[in-house]
Design a protein around this motif. Sequence first.
Motif, PDB file in Angstrom:
ATOM      1  N   TYR A  18      38.189  41.041  51.314  1.00  0.00           N
ATOM      2  CA  TYR A  18      36.980  40.788  50.537  1.00  0.00           C
ATOM      3  C   TYR A  18      36.029  41.981  50.645  1.00  0.00           C
ATOM      4  N   PHE A  21      37.216  44.933  48.660  1.00  0.00           N
ATOM      5  CA  PHE A  21      37.015  44.694  47.233  1.00  0.00           C
ATOM      6  C   PHE A  21      35.554  44.920  46.868  1.00  0.00           C
ATOM      7  N   ARG A  25      35.396  47.945  44.425  1.00  0.00           N
ATOM      8  CA  ARG A  25      35.417  47.475  43.037  1.00  0.00           C
ATOM      9  C   ARG A  25      34.062  46.918  42.589  1.00  0.00           C
ATOM     10  N   SER A  26      33.506  45.991  43.367  1.00  0.00           N
ATOM     11  CA  SER A  26      32.265  45.339  42.935  1.00  0.00           C
ATOM     12  C   SER A  26      31.070  46.287  42.943  1.00  0.00           C
ATOM     13  N   THR A  72      36.047  42.438  36.575  1.00  0.00           N
ATOM     14  CA  THR A  72      35.912  42.366  38.031  1.00  0.00           C
ATOM     15  C   THR A  72      36.008  40.919  38.507  1.00  0.00           C
ATOM     16  N   ILE A  76      38.761  39.502  41.178  1.00  0.00           N
ATOM     17  CA  ILE A  76      38.428  38.867  42.461  1.00  0.00           C
ATOM     18  C   ILE A  76      38.999  37.454  42.529  1.00  0.00           C
TER      19      ILE A  76
END
Length: 103
Positions: A18, A21, A25-26, A72, A76
């Motif tokens: 998490y 990510f 990405r986030s 996104t 996720i």
Amino acid sequence: MIARIWRTGIDESRADEYEAFAAERSLPMFRRQAGVRGVFFVRTADGRAAITLWQDLAAAEELMTSKDYLDTVEAIKAAGFLRSPQSVEFLPVEQAWLAPDLI
């Protein structure tokens, strides 16, 4: 200014995934959004939260139609480490201060 708070549970055995990510990405996705003023990823008593600051409510609401954001979200969800409950809240920021060395 508007604070958007997204809360989620996560599979704690996959917390490292998490966090990777969120960083890889986030965070870049949020930084590309028009009107974003800040992003914080925090731990909560029962999961995680993303607190984003926006210039106004219109900018925060436009996030929900951004292809970058929607892609996104799909990624996720597909990763499988999120858990319930999840929620989103919008709050007006009435006053704020950020230390100059953090900017």
